[in-house]
Design a protein around this motif. Structure first.
Motif, mmCIF file in Angstrom:
data_model
loop_
_atom_site.group_PDB
_atom_site.id
_atom_site.type_symbol
_atom_site.label_atom_id
_atom_site.label_comp_id
_atom_site.label_asym_id
_atom_site.label_seq_id
_atom_site.Cartn_x
_atom_site.Cartn_y
_atom_site.Cartn_z
ATOM 1 N N ARG A 119 34.221 39.733 38.518
ATOM 2 C CA ARG A 119 35.551 40.037 39.054
ATOM 3 C C ARG A 119 36.366 40.860 38.066
ATOM 4 N N ALA A 120 36.264 40.523 36.780
ATOM 5 C CA ALA A 120 37.079 41.192 35.766
ATOM 6 C C ALA A 120 36.517 42.546 35.346
ATOM 7 N N LEU A 121 35.191 42.637 35.259
ATOM 8 C CA LEU A 121 34.578 43.827 34.660
ATOM 9 C C LEU A 121 33.666 44.600 35.597
ATOM 10 N N GLY A 122 33.331 44.003 36.748
ATOM 11 C CA GLY A 122 32.417 44.672 37.663
ATOM 12 C C GLY A 122 30.984 44.201 37.466
ATOM 13 N N THR A 123 30.089 44.682 38.320
ATOM 14 C CA THR A 123 28.693 44.245 38.252
ATOM 15 C C THR A 123 27.994 44.709 36.980
ATOM 16 N N ASP A 124 28.512 45.763 36.349
ATOM 17 C CA ASP A 124 27.922 46.232 35.090
ATOM 18 C C ASP A 124 28.642 45.599 33.896
#
Length: 426
Positions: A119-124
């Motif tokens: 949620r905070a940084l994305g899937t990567d």
């Protein structure tokens, strides 16, 4: 599969004392060493004379007539290091400062909560964390070099009578003894920083250190420093979370890490990798951050303190001693010691010394910024660095967390013997 010797070489035998597990189970994880000078780790100051090993200048009044303890001075080049880092920080670009400040966002997260990471940084998120760590340590290593924590760690309290630097040296020497290092041994150091610990370890023991670090800036300094010391230690740029490690099976005679695994995403996988690259009989030394049994996730004060301290010490995960011991055992290691390495179980006296120094430095820097002697970004950097030192002291005193938790382990020979027997039976 190559054949494996059924009997270990005699010179590499693990002493029986190392294999004895001495009442240090996870149920007594807050237990600490009562004193540095216990039977298996007594430091003979007069025997080692470290100022001779490292070119240190012995102070004229370095011996306390009552205690006989020698206060070893810092390297003659510490002032040079200070000014080098000061100049580097003065010339930071706006982007470097912004990236450094933004990097603190990762410490509000925890590896154990992957949905929150996404949620905070994305899937990567793994890549984003790596990028943040490069930005963080690219600046932090120079901030630490302005004080007595150039090696970027506050050591266990080994001796109350000497400096933070000397406590670092004392702890590093205890690692060499715990690992049984001898000249020519190949040793893996994950999170090697600026290579100062590796240099000390090599000079103290004669071993060859291979260090891994994510930050090219620190690695350049490590290579330069070790070359100046006439050492052949090797330094590899690598994110510790990028597994497998770039080494063949059974490549190393020993392993240590100091406060680097607080950034490790998958400790069980890391322990399996370290196990793979160690030779049978090799020893493992761990010093790091842990959440102690007294910490209560339902206690608002504890949670608020944790939010303040994690960014200060650079911790993404919050492992427990019991979890670490289990992960090591599952990886195949035999845990031989698990305790708090600080005398009396408290690191707080050293944490406080470092905090007092940097808060005094902060006042000087803020005054110089007001007088336009230093660029404005110095105010941003020093304010962030000094934000939560006393929260760290408080958590340590309350026995909620520790960054001086020590675990020693060994890769048993029995595995090698078993493999050899299996080979012979085919």
């Amino acid at each position: 599969m190559s054949a494996v010797a059924t009997h270990p070489p005699a010179q590499a035998a693990v002493p029986a004392s190392m294999l004895q597990t001495t009442d240090r189970s996870s149920t007594s994880s807050t237990q600490s060493s009562d004193t540095l000078f216990d039977a298996d780790a007594k430091l003979d100051h007069t025997a080692h004379k470290p100022w001779k090993h490292f070119g240190f200048r012995r102070p004229q009044h370095d011996a306390d007539s009552k205690t006989g303890v020698e206060e070893r001075s810092a390297s003659d080049k510490r002032s040079t290091t200070f000014w080098t880092s000061f100049k580097y920080l003065s010339n930071l670009t706006t982007k470097q400062v912004d990236d450094y400040m933004a990097s603190y966002a990762i410490y509000d997260l925890d590896w154990a909560d992957e949905p929150a990471m996404i949620r905070a940084l994305g899937t990567d998120y793994k890549q984003k964390v790596g990028d943040s760590l490069r930005a963080y340590y690219g600046v932090m290593n120079h901030l630490c070099a302005l004080g007595s924590v150039e090696k970027m760690y506050i050591p266990p309290l080994m001796d109350k009578r000497v400096s933070v630097l000397d406590n670092q040296l004392l702890y590093e020497e205890s690692i060499a003894r715990d690992l049984g290092l001898t000249p020519g041994d190949r040793v893996l150091d994950i999170g090697c920083g600026r290579g100062r610990v590796a240099a000390h370890m090599a000079k103290y023991s004669g071993a060859h250190i291979t260090g891994i670090n994510i930050d090219p800036n620190q690695l350049a300094q490590a290579r330069e420093w070790n070359a100046q010391q006439g050492l052949s230690n090797t330094f590899v740029e690598r994110d510790q979370n990028d597994l497998p490690l770039p080494f063949a099976d059974a490549s190393f005679d020993a392993f240590y890490q100091i406060q680097a695994f607080s950034l490790c995403q998958d400790l069980p996988a890391m322990f399996r990798e370290v196990y793979r690259v160690l030779k049978p009989g090799a020893r493992f030394s761990f010093l790091d951050w842990v959440r102690l049994p007294a910490y209560d996730a339902a206690n608002p004060e504890h949670v608020a303190l944790m939010r303040r301290v994690k960014p200060l010490i650079g911790a993404v995960g919050t492992p427990t001693p019991a979890g670490l011991e289990q992960a090591l055992t599952d990886a195949g290691f035999r845990v031989t010691r698990s305790d708090n390495a600080s005398v009396g179980g408290l690191q707080a006296p050293l944490i406080d010394r470092v905090d007092v120094y940097f808060r005094a430095l902060r006042q000087l820097i803020l005054a110089m910024v007001r007088l336009h002697v230093l660029p404005k970004h110095f105010k941003t950097l020093i304010n962030r660095l000094c934000l939560d030192g006393q929260a760290f002291v408080k958590m340590d005193q309350m026995l909620l967390i520790s960054t001086s938790y020590r675990i020693l382990a060994v890769k048993p020979y029995a595995v090698a013997t078993s493999l050899a027997c299996n080979e012979a039976s085919r």
